[in-house]
Design a protein around this motif. Structure first.
Motif, mmCIF file in Angstrom:
data_model
loop_
_atom_site.group_PDB
_atom_site.id
_atom_site.type_symbol
_atom_site.label_atom_id
_atom_site.label_comp_id
_atom_site.label_asym_id
_atom_site.label_seq_id
_atom_site.Cartn_x
_atom_site.Cartn_y
_atom_site.Cartn_z
ATOM 1 N N ALA A 62 92.017 -22.419 32.150
ATOM 2 C CA ALA A 62 91.767 -21.921 33.501
ATOM 3 C C ALA A 62 91.442 -23.048 34.472
ATOM 4 C CB ALA A 62 90.622 -20.906 33.480
ATOM 5 N N LEU A 63 90.784 -24.107 33.983
ATOM 6 C CA LEU A 63 90.386 -25.221 34.842
ATOM 7 C C LEU A 63 91.446 -26.308 34.930
ATOM 8 C CD1 LEU A 63 86.650 -25.752 33.778
ATOM 9 C CD2 LEU A 63 87.550 -24.338 35.625
ATOM 10 N N ALA A 64 92.523 -26.175 34.169
ATOM 11 C CA ALA A 64 93.499 -27.252 34.060
ATOM 12 C C ALA A 64 94.353 -27.421 35.309
ATOM 13 C CB ALA A 64 94.404 -27.022 32.850
ATOM 14 N N GLY A 65 94.465 -26.363 36.141
ATOM 15 C CA GLY A 65 95.405 -26.429 37.261
ATOM 16 C C GLY A 65 96.825 -26.246 36.748
ATOM 17 N N HIS A 66 97.836 -26.651 37.552
ATOM 18 C CA HIS A 66 99.242 -26.556 37.134
ATOM 19 C C HIS A 66 99.562 -25.143 36.626
ATOM 20 C CE1 HIS A 66 99.168 -30.923 37.455
ATOM 21 N NE2 HIS A 66 98.182 -30.961 36.582
ATOM 22 N N LYS A 67 99.362 -24.155 37.492
ATOM 23 C CA LYS A 67 99.462 -22.753 37.078
ATOM 24 C C LYS A 67 100.795 -22.424 36.413
ATOM 25 C CE LYS A 67 97.919 -19.468 39.617
ATOM 26 N NZ LYS A 67 97.646 -18.562 40.761
ATOM 27 N N LYS A 68 101.888 -22.937 36.951
ATOM 28 C CA LYS A 68 103.195 -22.605 36.390
ATOM 29 C C LYS A 68 103.353 -23.175 34.991
ATOM 30 C CE LYS A 68 105.694 -22.115 40.773
ATOM 31 N NZ LYS A 68 106.823 -22.608 41.612
ATOM 32 N N LEU A 69 102.917 -24.400 34.794
ATOM 33 C CA LEU A 69 103.027 -25.013 33.473
ATOM 34 C C LEU A 69 102.141 -24.298 32.452
ATOM 35 C CD1 LEU A 69 103.074 -28.820 34.378
ATOM 36 C CD2 LEU A 69 104.987 -27.427 33.572
ATOM 37 N N ILE A 70 100.909 -23.974 32.861
ATOM 38 C CA ILE A 70 99.994 -23.279 31.947
ATOM 39 C C ILE A 70 100.520 -21.889 31.631
ATOM 40 C CG2 ILE A 70 97.666 -22.340 31.692
ATOM 41 C CD1 ILE A 70 97.837 -25.376 31.390
ATOM 42 N N SER A 71 101.091 -21.222 32.626
ATOM 43 C CA SER A 71 101.661 -19.891 32.391
ATOM 44 C C SER A 71 102.807 -19.962 31.397
ATOM 45 C CB SER A 71 102.137 -19.297 33.720
ATOM 46 O OG SER A 71 102.718 -18.035 33.513
ATOM 47 N N ALA A 72 103.646 -20.987 31.529
ATOM 48 C CA ALA A 72 104.749 -21.152 30.581
ATOM 49 C C ALA A 72 104.217 -21.441 29.178
ATOM 50 C CB ALA A 72 105.662 -22.279 31.053
ATOM 51 N N LEU A 73 103.176 -22.263 29.104
ATOM 52 C CA LEU A 73 102.557 -22.558 27.808
ATOM 53 C C LEU A 73 101.988 -21.295 27.182
ATOM 54 C CD1 LEU A 73 101.463 -24.512 25.642
ATOM 55 C CD2 LEU A 73 99.449 -24.835 27.097
ATOM 56 N N GLU A 74 101.297 -20.489 27.988
ATOM 57 C CA GLU A 74 100.714 -19.242 27.479
ATOM 58 C C GLU A 74 101.805 -18.326 26.916
ATOM 59 O OE1 GLU A 74 97.503 -18.316 27.359
ATOM 60 O OE2 GLU A 74 96.397 -19.063 29.084
ATOM 61 N N ARG A 75 102.942 -18.227 27.591
ATOM 62 C CA ARG A 75 104.032 -17.370 27.108
ATOM 63 C C ARG A 75 104.587 -17.894 25.787
ATOM 64 N NH1 ARG A 75 105.426 -17.481 32.643
ATOM 65 N NH2 ARG A 75 107.078 -19.025 32.239
ATOM 66 N N TYR A 76 104.727 -19.215 25.711
ATOM 67 C CA TYR A 76 105.244 -19.808 24.473
ATOM 68 C C TYR A 76 104.278 -19.577 23.313
ATOM 69 C CZ TYR A 76 106.419 -23.387 21.040
ATOM 70 O OH TYR A 76 106.726 -24.043 19.865
ATOM 71 N N LEU A 77 103.000 -19.808 23.558
ATOM 72 C CA LEU A 77 102.013 -19.615 22.497
ATOM 73 C C LEU A 77 101.939 -18.166 22.055
ATOM 74 C CD1 LEU A 77 99.152 -21.949 23.815
ATOM 75 C CD2 LEU A 77 100.623 -22.351 21.823
#
Length: 530
Positions: free
Chosen positions: A311-326
């Motif tokens: 949540a604190l990492a920023g880069h919402k699009k990248l984190i969202s893509a990571l969450e979907r992959y995981l």
């Protein structure tokens, strides 16, 4: 310039994004910013000095205020609200062991209490001046910072004990070596402080804790100079190093330390792995550390810390893509992140990483490469600046840490987080509590918990909340068989809980040792022993 009422350099900001603030508001409520006391206002509270004149002693209010406190939350409350209370009567900056000896003799002559100080990063109340009629002198050791000798054959380096982490590493790296000791306070803490509080660096899996690095040195005590020579090993009775390690200034002032160093690693990398659950993650890291692989770091975050970090990492699009992959790989709501570090010869380090990834795979470990690891390394000494940013938005951040054997790791984590929640519930407040295992051993692990909660906006109320929280989580540690400190030392904040670990006989033995070196009991009184 160093902040006088917070962490680090006042030109460095580590801002909380709107998304991060929204995350905290959703978890524990919206914080209300608190107006800080001005430096001049705080200085005005410093009482006149009671010290006899000495050429090495500065008694100005400004200097005394900057040396009065460390980085614990009670220290922050006193500084931020401008409720300073006791402060040292003066500050001395010795430039040699001989001047330290001179200051000790001065203190003995006039009955002055001495508080040794390095970088002032203590989070356990090591620097608080005791109340009472006895004058107090802070002895700042940061001018004892030279590399005196580097023995490349034995891989031993001798430094002045006041050398800061970055200066120590720069002097070694210029010659192709490293100490490898990287606590989160690395930028502002000192070698002597690491030794006398038994510090542990983030890559201790490769380089060891400070007790494995400390090989000898010199301590100026009221009873005389304790000179500890170096040996590769010795069976000659009590190890004098053990008297100094963890002594927290109670027997004397460490002026010089000889430490074990190693050649700079040819290769270093940090990789991230995610697991579907805490149980799977804990099993995996236990198997990895017990396999004895040549890794430099294992750092495992529980589900809520993992969520918080993302949540604190920023880069919402990248984190969202990571969450979907995981999620596709089976790591969903209860996922945990493990950071694996490797350092050393390139072929050996890569082989150790491959072996670790093979071991974690049966527990559902999903390796995502080193991009998150690179980001972690980039910010590993900057994340603590979040304390400043959180305060500005009306939130306090505090931590506790312990260590237990493997069968109690999960239970300890749950007990500490639950104790924090119950403590703040008494005030009608919620706490955002999360945990990671910061150091892993074949027998067990450290358990490091962070608490974020809202400030009341009043000094007495916020101090009461902290005391309630601190006591609750410390009792949870004691009741679940943990050490009261794995890496932060004891100071005054942890001293009431030390008897559960050492026993009355053990405390009496420690007191007898300190009395031997310090018969007048002028060395950092009130710390370590309750």
């Amino acid at each position: 310039m160093r902040r006088w009422n917070g962490w680090g350099d006042d030109t460095i900001e580590f801002a909380l994004s709107d998304d991060a603030l929204g995350f905290l508001a959703q978890r524990i409520g919206k914080g209300v910013p608190v107006a800080d006391a001005a430096f001049e206002q705080a200085c005005a509270q410093i009482a006149p000095s009671r010290l006899p004149p000495h050429a090495l002693v500065d008694t100005s209010a400004e200097v005394r205020l900057r040396s009065a406190l460390g980085q614990s939350l009670p220290d922050w409350l006193r500084l931020r609200y401008g409720v300073i209370g006791t402060a040292p009567d003066g500050v001395a900056y010795p430039e040699s062991p001989e001047q330290v000896r001179e200051l000790i003799d001065y203190a003995r002559q006039f009955g002055v209490a001495l508080i040794p100080q390095g970088g002032g990063t203590s989070v356990a109340g090591h620097l608080t001046a005791p109340a009472g009629a006895q004058p107090v002198l802070s002895v700042n050791l940061t001018r004892l910072r030279q590399l005196h000798y580097l023995d490349t054959e034995s891989q031993l380096a001798t430094f002045g004990a006041g050398v800061f982490g970055p200066d120590l590493e720069a002097q070694l790296r210029a010659r192709g070596y490293t100490l490898g000791h990287f606590p989160q306070s690395f930028e502002y803490s000192t070698l002597g402080g690491w030794v006398v509080t038994r510090s542990s660096g983030q890559q201790s899996l490769r380089y060891g804790r400070i007790e494995q690095m400390f090989r000898g040195g010199k301590v100026e005590t009221p009873a005389g100079t304790l000179d500890i020579p170096t040996f590769p090993a010795s069976a000659a009775g009590t190890d004098l190093r053990e008297m100094v390690l963890g002594s927290e200034g109670r027997l004397g002032i460490l002026t010089e330390a000889t430490v074990r160093v190693t050649p700079l690693p040819e290769y270093e990398a940090f990789h991230a792995v995610f697991f579907p659950s805490w149980d799977a993650a804990e099993t995996a890291v236990r198997q990895v550390v017990q396999a004895g692989l040549s890794l430099s770091m294992l750092r495992l975050s529980n589900p809520l810390e993992t969520t918080t970090m993302l949540a604190l990492a920023g880069h919402k699009k990248l984190i969202s893509a990571l969450e979907r992959y995981l999620s596709w790989r089976g790591c969903k709501d209860g996922k945990c992140m493990l950071m694996i570090g490797v350092s050393g010869r390139k072929a050996a380090a890569k082989a150790a990483l491959r072996d670790a990834l093979v071991l974690v795979a049966p527990q559902g470990g999903v390796h995502i490469g080193r991009k998150m690891g690179d980001k972690w390394k980039q910010n590993r000494f900057r994340n603590v600046y979040l304390r400043n940013a959180a305060w500005q938005h009306g939130y306090a951040i505090d931590t506790v840490e312990t260590a237990v054997d493997w069968p109690r790791v999960g239970t300890m984590m749950q007990a500490v987080e639950a104790a924090a929640a119950d403590a703040l519930a008494q005030y009608g407040e919620k706490v955002h509590a999360y945990t990671h295992l910061s150091h892993l051993y074949a027998q067990g692990a450290s358990v490091y918990s962070t608490f974020v909660y809202r400030l009341a906006g009043d000094y007495e109320q916020d101090l009461a909340r902290w005391r309630t929280l601190k006591h609750a989580v410390s009792m949870a540690i004691v009741e679940n068989g943990g050490t009261i400190s794995h890496q932060h030392g004891v100071g005054s904040d942890h001293a009431p809980y030390l008897v559960a670990e050492k026993g009355e006989l053990g405390l009496a033995a420690m007191q007898a040792l300190f009395n031997h070196f310090d018969p007048q009991q002028i060395m950092n009184p009130g710390k370590l022993l309750p």
